[in-house]
Scaffold this motif. Structure first.
Motif, PDB file in Angstrom:
ATOM      1  N   VAL A  83      -7.340 -20.276   6.758  1.00 36.66           N
ATOM      2  CA  VAL A  83      -6.586 -19.311   6.183  1.00 36.66           C
ATOM      3  C   VAL A  83      -7.811 -18.246   6.154  1.00 36.66           C
ATOM      4  CG1 VAL A  83      -5.798 -18.208   4.014  1.00 36.66           C
ATOM      5  CG2 VAL A  83      -5.102 -20.625   4.823  1.00 36.66           C
ATOM      6  N   THR A  85      -9.370 -14.384   5.834  1.00 36.58           N
ATOM      7  CA  THR A  85      -8.923 -13.146   5.408  1.00 36.58           C
ATOM      8  C   THR A  85     -10.422 -12.094   5.460  1.00 36.58           C
ATOM      9  OG1 THR A  85     -10.078 -13.628   3.031  1.00 36.58           O
ATOM     10  CG2 THR A  85      -7.845 -14.189   3.286  1.00 36.58           C
ATOM     11  N   LYS A 101     -11.003 -20.468   4.565  1.00 37.16           N
ATOM     12  CA  LYS A 101     -10.807 -21.829   3.963  1.00 37.16           C
ATOM     13  C   LYS A 101      -9.653 -22.608   4.957  1.00 37.16           C
ATOM     14  CE  LYS A 101      -9.729 -21.474  -0.364  1.00 37.16           C
ATOM     15  NZ  LYS A 101      -9.125 -21.298  -1.609  1.00 37.16           N
ATOM     16  N   LYS A 103      -6.558 -24.925   5.744  1.00 36.15           N
ATOM     17  CA  LYS A 103      -5.400 -24.863   5.097  1.00 36.15           C
ATOM     18  C   LYS A 103      -5.233 -26.157   4.374  1.00 36.15           C
ATOM     19  CE  LYS A 103      -3.204 -22.068   8.978  1.00 36.15           C
ATOM     20  NZ  LYS A 103      -2.236 -22.318  10.193  1.00 36.15           N
ATOM     21  N   THR A 144     -15.314 -22.503   0.894  1.00 32.37           N
ATOM     22  CA  THR A 144     -14.959 -21.307   1.696  1.00 32.37           C
ATOM     23  C   THR A 144     -16.543 -21.080   2.489  1.00 32.37           C
ATOM     24  OG1 THR A 144     -13.729 -20.484  -0.202  1.00 32.37           O
ATOM     25  CG2 THR A 144     -14.395 -18.815   1.415  1.00 32.37           C
TER      26      THR A 144
END
Length: 205
Positions: A83, A85, A101, A103, A144
């Motif tokens: 994921v 961003t 991060k 999934k 993360t």
């Protein structure tokens, strides 16, 4: 007269007997056939072999044992596993902070190199902002990783504006992700390695 003939005959017979006795054994040995053929012995080391030596059987190929069924999943992360961003930060004159991060249910490792960052269909790629080698980062659960992108490193007004940044893991990544960042001027961009802390991902030019 008759007595003389008998005497001469007796002498002749006696002489013939002596001759036969002398020649008989020698002649009988020469004429006698050999009882068995002569046998010649060939040295073992030089004896030719009419039958080829048996070939040793080839050992069957063995396959490596498979990993245990309960072995934890391992592998390098791809963009499809994460994921991703992106948001704009004002520190250091402005940069884009990329967060990654895994999934849900995925466990993978980010390689010790920067993400592949590009802008637009023209493929303006970011170069490395750090010369040092980072450590691999394992992602799973809430872990993360962060990387920083400085879109413009030049001081003049020359730049191309984009509203999205394309992020890939490895080169090439078959599934790169395009992330919206708003209007951004791009000229000779740079990108940091992945870091565990966002403050370590601030690009410095």
């Amino acid at each position: 007269m008759r007595s003389r003939r008998l005497a001469l005959t007796a002498v002749a017979v006696a002489a013939l007997a002596v001759t036969v006795a002398a020649c008989g054994p020698e002649n009988s040995d020469a004429a006698a056939p050999a009882s068995s053929p002569a046998v010649t012995t060939t040295p073992t080391g030089n004896a030719p072999s009419s039958t080829p030596a048996p070939t040793a059987p080839t050992a069957p190929a063995t396959s490596k044992p498979s990993a245990p069924a309960d072995a934890p999943p391992a592998g390098t992360c791809g963009a499809k596993d994460l994921v991703l961003t992106a948001k704009t930060e004002s520190q250091a004159g402005g940069y884009i902070l990329i967060a990654a991060k895994a999934k849900p249910g995925v466990s993978c490792t980010l390689p010790p190199r920067p993400p592949v960052i590009a802008f637009g269909s023209r493929g303006i790629e970011a170069s490395k902002a750090e010369q040092g080698i980072s450590q691999p980062i394992k992602l799973s659960g809430s872990a993360t990783a962060y990387a920083g992108v400085m879109a413009k490193t030049t001081k003049d007004n020359q730049a191309v504006e984009f509203s999205d940044v394309i992020v890939g893991i490895g080169s090439p990544d078959p599934d790169p992700v395009s992330l919206p960042v708003g209007p951004t001027n791009v000229d000779k961009p740079i990108v940091t390695n992945w870091h565990n802390q966002p403050q370590n991902a601030v690009p410095v030019h």
